[in-house]
Structure formats: structure tokens, C-alpha cells
Design a protein around this motif. Structure first.
Motif: not given
Length: 145
Positions: A76-79, A87-91
Motif C-alpha cells: 500500500s502507498r501508506e506502508w 523498500i530501497k534495501k529490498f530493491r
């Protein structure tokens, strides 16, 4: 969901299909025994079935966009707004793993064998995937959205 979409796009009413959930490792046995008419599977199970004598004699195999994963991750945008660092680390991790998958077949095969608990010989016998960690319209069915 993608298979249901494929059925509709190919003129088959999904309500006319009786879906049975089975595990990937048991798909070969259940189709061989006649318990189901078809399976929707993935590597390395596709190659394992195609290498079986019974499958070569009676299997019809189609591959949708062979050697490419059809999956996505969503939030979700909120998360996402609250977890930008994660998210950056995951990417970054996806990009690092894509470089290994695309450039070091032995290392990628060893990792796949370890985490899927498949024999290394079977993993190496399957066609390699091309990892594309970023979703692009050119990768989507139909070429764009």
C-alpha cells in the motif's frame, strides 16, 4: 489468477475447469496417474516432467513467456511511505541477485538447489531464467499498460 486470465483470453470459461491444488513435487505423479488432466507448474518441475519417458509420449507442454517469472510484489502507498528505507534495501537486494542469476549460472544454480532442496543436477538441467528486477511496460503482457 494469471492462468484464469489466460483461460478467458483463450476462450475457455474458467467455471468449466475443476481446479485441484497439489504441491509442485507431486504434480508429475498425479498427472501420470490420471488424477488430473493437466498441471500448471514451473521449473525445475517442467524439465523433470519433460525428461520423463511417460511425459514425452503423452504430454502437451506450453510455456508462457518461457524462462521468465510472472510475479510481482505490492504494498500500500501508506506502508511504502513509512518504509522507504526497507523498500530501497529490498530493491537493491533484487538487483544484486539478478546480477548473479544473469551472470553466474553456477552460483545461481547452487543457491536454487539449496533453497528448493532440488538436486543440483536437476537445477542445472533446467533452462536458465533471465531476472529483471524492475517492472517495465515492455515486460508486461501486451507490451504496455
Amino acid at each position: 489468477m494469471l492462468f484464469v486470465k489466460w483461460l478467458v483470453e483463450n476462450g475457455v470459461d474458467p467455471k468449466s475447469v475443476n481446479f485441484v491444488e497439489v504441491t509442485f513435487p507431486t504434480m508429475s505423479d498425479i498427472i501420470k496417474s490420471g488424477g488430473v488432466d493437466a498441471v500448471l507448474t514451473a521449473e525445475p518441475f517442467v524439465t523433470r516432467m519433460l525428461n520423463a519417458d511417460w511425459a514425452r509420449r503423452r504430454a502437451l507442454c506450453g510455456r508462457a513467456r518461457a524462462h521468465r517469472s510472472d510475479h510481482f510484489l505490492a504494498a500500500s502507498r501508506e506502508w511504502a511511505d513509512k518504509n522507504a528505507v526497507a523498500i530501497k534495501k529490498f530493491r537493491d537486494a533484487l538487483a544484486e541477485s539478478a546480477a548473479i542469476v544473469n551472470g553466474d549460472r553456477d552460483k545461481a544454480s547452487a543457491s536454487i538447489a539449496k533453497f528448493t532442496k532440488q538436486p543440483i543436477e536437476l537445477v542445472k538441467a533446467t533452462p536458465p531464467n533471465q531476472a529483471e528486477p524492475c517492472s517495465k511496460p515492455s515486460n508486461w503482457p501486451g507490451g504496455s499498460r
